[in-house]
Design an enzyme around this catalytic site. Structure first.
Site, mmCIF file in Angstrom:
data_model
loop_
_atom_site.group_PDB
_atom_site.id
_atom_site.type_symbol
_atom_site.label_atom_id
_atom_site.label_comp_id
_atom_site.label_asym_id
_atom_site.label_seq_id
_atom_site.Cartn_x
_atom_site.Cartn_y
_atom_site.Cartn_z
ATOM 1 N N LYS A 27 0.832 -1.220 0.000
ATOM 2 C CA LYS A 27 0.000 0.000 0.000
ATOM 3 C C LYS A 27 0.864 1.268 0.000
ATOM 4 C CE LYS A 27 -2.384 -0.605 3.772
ATOM 5 N NZ LYS A 27 -1.796 -1.845 4.290
ATOM 6 N N ARG B 252 -9.485 1.254 9.150
ATOM 7 C CA ARG B 252 -9.086 -0.124 9.415
ATOM 8 C C ARG B 252 -10.222 -0.905 10.062
ATOM 9 N NH1 ARG B 252 -3.304 0.980 9.241
ATOM 10 N NH2 ARG B 252 -2.009 -0.813 9.619
ATOM 11 N N ARG C 250 -0.137 -8.150 13.553
ATOM 12 C CA ARG C 250 -0.741 -7.134 12.669
ATOM 13 C C ARG C 250 -1.650 -7.803 11.639
ATOM 14 N NH1 ARG C 250 4.648 -4.678 10.831
ATOM 15 N NH2 ARG C 250 3.484 -3.327 9.416
ATOM 16 N N ARG D 242 12.035 -5.185 4.721
ATOM 17 C CA ARG D 242 11.729 -3.801 4.334
ATOM 18 C C ARG D 242 12.674 -2.797 4.994
ATOM 19 N NH1 ARG D 242 5.718 -1.400 4.852
ATOM 20 N NH2 ARG D 242 5.912 -1.826 7.078
ATOM 21 N N ARG E 188 11.677 -0.824 10.421
ATOM 22 C CA ARG E 188 10.654 -0.443 11.397
ATOM 23 C C ARG E 188 10.629 -1.426 12.568
ATOM 24 N NH1 ARG E 188 5.114 0.769 8.263
ATOM 25 N NH2 ARG E 188 4.370 -0.331 10.107
#
Ligand code: AMP
Length: 221
Positions: free
Chosen positions: A13, A88, A171, A127, A160
């Site tokens: 996203k 969400r 998550r 990431r 992160r």
């Protein structure tokens, strides 16, 4: 055009929203980024949000809705926006409807990026994010040209804190619990489009651009 991007963490996203926003010349509004900025500058809101984010849990709706309301009051959304990471859950979707009603706006298109768990875990555990401009890289799939420095702005890259396997699993669970009702909410409004997102980022982006081009800007809900 007022757009929402749905999809689990790791569906791409952030990467896609950034590219699409540049192409359409509208702002990319990521609640995750806005929250992380608040955490980094230790605002009252950031202090409240920090422990939820570290666990991979959702920050209370009231906090996130307040941030989004403030962000959408900016003049830079006059030609549209891309919401990434919000709403969400149904409560947030309804709060968004209220915010948009007050400013005489509405959503044209909801794009749901559909990705599988192994791909998500591989993407998120590798990431790298730029501290300065928020651009995303990947240790293997999209390595930066210079070690741990951003190709675009030279900023420092970091991993992160919530991109570890245990937190990613939480998550994903949180996402799955809420998403089916959210998807149904937008399907009923007839503005939902699902896009397979396990493949190459460029192919996914092409599909997204096609959907935007096929969407009538005047049909808002
Ligand atoms: P993201 O960058 O979208 O993966 O979001 C990172 C974290 O920020 C999430 O795991 C949540 O803790 C928090 N967060 C972001 N957006 C929301 C939202 N709409 N509602 C509640 N928490 C959020």
């Amino acid at each position: 055009m007022d757009i929402i991007l749905l999809g689990p963490p790791g569906a791409g996203k952030g990467t896609q929203a950034k590219k699409l926003a540049e192409k359409l010349n509208i702002p990319h509004i990521s609640t995750g980024d806005l929250l992380r900025q608040n955490v980094a500058s230790a605002t009252g809101l950031g202090k409240e949000a920090k422990s939820y984010m570290a666990k991979g849990a959702l920050v209370p709706d009231e906090l996130v809705t307040r941030i989004v309301g403030e962000r959408l009051s900016g003049g830079d959304i006059k030609n549209g926006f891309i919401l990434d990471g919000f709403p969400r859950n149904i409560a947030q979707a309804q709060a968004l409807d209220e915010i948009l009603k007050k400013i005489a706006r509405g959503i044209n298109l909801v794009m749901d990026l559909d990705s599988s768990e192994p791909v998500i875990i591989q993407r998120l555990t590798g990431r790298l994010v730029c501290k300065s401009c928020g651009a995303n890289f990947h240790i293997k799939n999209m390595p930066p040209k210079n070690d741990m420095l951003c190709d675009y702005c030279g900023g420092e890259l970091y991993q992160r804190a919530d991109d570890n396997e245990a937190t990613i699993k939480t998550r994903l669970e949180v996402y799955r619990k809420e998403v089916s009702t959210l998807i149904e909410y937008y399907r009923q409004k007839n503005i939902l489009k699902t896009i397979p997102a396990d493949g190459e980022a460029q192919v996914v982006l092409k599909e997204m651009v096609k959907l935007v081009e096929q969407t009538d800007d005047s049909l808002k809900v």
